[in-house]
Design an enzyme around this catalytic site. Sequence first.
Site, PDB file in Angstrom:
ATOM      1  N   ALA A   1       0.861  -1.196   0.000  1.00  0.00           N
ATOM      2  CA  ALA A   1       0.000   0.000   0.000  1.00  0.00           C
ATOM      3  C   ALA A   1       0.893   1.241   0.000  1.00  0.00           C
ATOM      4  O   ALA A   1       0.754   2.143   0.826  1.00  0.00           O
ATOM      5  CB  ALA A   1      -0.966  -0.006   1.181  1.00  0.00           C
ATOM      6  N   LEU A   2       1.821   1.278  -0.940  1.00  0.00           N
ATOM      7  CA  LEU A   2       2.859   2.298  -0.956  1.00  0.00           C
ATOM      8  C   LEU A   2       2.274   3.695  -1.152  1.00  0.00           C
ATOM      9  O   LEU A   2       1.306   3.893  -1.883  1.00  0.00           O
ATOM     10  CB  LEU A   2       3.881   1.984  -2.056  1.00  0.00           C
ATOM     11  CG  LEU A   2       4.598   0.631  -1.937  1.00  0.00           C
ATOM     12  CD1 LEU A   2       5.593   0.463  -3.069  1.00  0.00           C
ATOM     13  CD2 LEU A   2       5.282   0.475  -0.587  1.00  0.00           C
TER      14      LEU A   2
ATOM     15  N   HIS B   1       6.592   6.163   1.771  1.00  0.00           N
ATOM     16  CA  HIS B   1       7.500   5.142   1.250  1.00  0.00           C
ATOM     17  C   HIS B   1       8.380   5.706   0.134  1.00  0.00           C
ATOM     18  O   HIS B   1       9.572   5.387   0.045  1.00  0.00           O
ATOM     19  CB  HIS B   1       6.702   3.954   0.702  1.00  0.00           C
ATOM     20  CG  HIS B   1       5.888   3.231   1.733  1.00  0.00           C
ATOM     21  ND1 HIS B   1       4.512   3.211   1.707  1.00  0.00           N
ATOM     22  CD2 HIS B   1       6.245   2.512   2.820  1.00  0.00           C
ATOM     23  CE1 HIS B   1       4.071   2.496   2.726  1.00  0.00           C
ATOM     24  NE2 HIS B   1       5.093   2.067   3.418  1.00  0.00           N
TER      25      HIS B   1
ATOM     26  N   GLN C   1       2.800  -9.661  12.953  1.00  0.00           N
ATOM     27  CA  GLN C   1       2.725  -8.424  13.737  1.00  0.00           C
ATOM     28  C   GLN C   1       1.301  -7.918  13.912  1.00  0.00           C
ATOM     29  O   GLN C   1       1.081  -6.840  14.449  1.00  0.00           O
ATOM     30  CB  GLN C   1       3.617  -7.341  13.122  1.00  0.00           C
ATOM     31  CG  GLN C   1       3.179  -6.809  11.776  1.00  0.00           C
ATOM     32  CD  GLN C   1       4.248  -5.919  11.158  1.00  0.00           C
ATOM     33  OE1 GLN C   1       5.306  -6.390  10.722  1.00  0.00           O
ATOM     34  NE2 GLN C   1       3.996  -4.613  11.124  1.00  0.00           N
TER      35      GLN C   1
ATOM     36  N   LYS D   1       7.516   8.088  11.967  1.00  0.00           N
ATOM     37  CA  LYS D   1       6.138   7.990  12.467  1.00  0.00           C
ATOM     38  C   LYS D   1       6.002   6.804  13.411  1.00  0.00           C
ATOM     39  O   LYS D   1       5.284   6.867  14.400  1.00  0.00           O
ATOM     40  CB  LYS D   1       5.134   7.881  11.316  1.00  0.00           C
ATOM     41  CG  LYS D   1       3.675   7.947  11.790  1.00  0.00           C
ATOM     42  CD  LYS D   1       2.725   8.158  10.633  1.00  0.00           C
ATOM     43  CE  LYS D   1       2.572   6.889   9.829  1.00  0.00           C
ATOM     44  NZ  LYS D   1       1.861   5.833  10.610  1.00  0.00           N
TER      45      LYS D   1
ATOM     46  N   GLN E   1       8.754   1.613  17.194  1.00  0.00           N
ATOM     47  CA  GLN E   1       9.289   0.543  16.356  1.00  0.00           C
ATOM     48  C   GLN E   1      10.738   0.831  15.980  1.00  0.00           C
ATOM     49  O   GLN E   1      11.594  -0.065  16.028  1.00  0.00           O
ATOM     50  CB  GLN E   1       8.447   0.392  15.094  1.00  0.00           C
ATOM     51  CG  GLN E   1       9.041  -0.554  14.057  1.00  0.00           C
ATOM     52  CD  GLN E   1       8.194  -0.655  12.808  1.00  0.00           C
ATOM     53  OE1 GLN E   1       7.205  -1.352  12.790  1.00  0.00           O
ATOM     54  NE2 GLN E   1       8.583   0.064  11.760  1.00  0.00           N
TER      55      GLN E   1
ATOM     56  N   SER F   1      -0.696   4.203   5.312  1.00  0.00           N
ATOM     57  CA  SER F   1      -1.504   3.294   4.489  1.00  0.00           C
ATOM     58  C   SER F   1      -2.924   3.188   5.040  1.00  0.00           C
ATOM     59  O   SER F   1      -3.887   3.030   4.284  1.00  0.00           O
ATOM     60  CB  SER F   1      -0.858   1.899   4.451  1.00  0.00           C
ATOM     61  OG  SER F   1       0.412   1.962   3.842  1.00  0.00           O
TER      62      SER F   1
END
Length: 273
Positions: free
Chosen positions: A29-30, A34, A58, A146, A150, A183
Amino acid sequence: MEIFHSPKELKDFLKDKNKTIGFVPTMGALHDGHISLFKKARSENEIVVASVFLNPTQFGENEDLDKYPRNDERDIRIARICEVDALFMPKPEEIYDKNEPLIKAPEKLATILEGKTRPGHFDGVLRVLNKLFNIVKPTKAYFGKKDTQQLAIVENMVRTFFMDIEIVPCDIIRESDGLAISSRNAYLSEEDKLYALKISQSLAKAGAMIKKGELSTNSIKTQMLSILEPLEIDYVAITNRRFEPLDKIELDNTFILVAANVGQTRLIDNLWV
């Protein structure tokens, strides 16, 4: 651009190249975020590899794996336009084995904020990235700010596993109205998007207050919560770079993090101070 579906194919392609490799792992879902990572990787490396893999490990049981936006043809087109050299698009059975050893994210980092709401999420992130890093063996890997928590957990894995990879944090890309590109924005109705803007507006207010000299995190958080009404807020957190709560802003050592539900869509955003 070459497209690969098995780890062996990609490893064979990259073998003995003796060139710097920039790697951008994605779930597809680029979007423009990205694209910014692809461009930075292209500018800093001789070979650019990207992965499009919707990683099942995940996602929790009640999360959006089944409805996560997918458009392989569009993703391939975008990667080609961005001059990606190798696009890796494996199926889960090419990546996972039922008998494989498992990796766990460090408890201190993985059970707060995103990890508290999404238990096991970061275990799945590290599980797939450990594999992808071993397949690609990149010189540098590119991640958006963002997903700040992570990013920190990935940096921790690379450091503590002695991986010879440079993790490159990249700035959040926003719509012209300030909405952080994601996305999951595809889920938002036009009305939802207006409400979603409250998230970036609350962060902009925090930034403006800090510029005027306000350093009390309670005062900043109160103003942010007022702007975020009537959203269903998961958290508004102001922490240092180790994700420890702060009473006062520490310049060059502070994260301001927001997670909120807009309709049925959970969005995150942040500000690095």
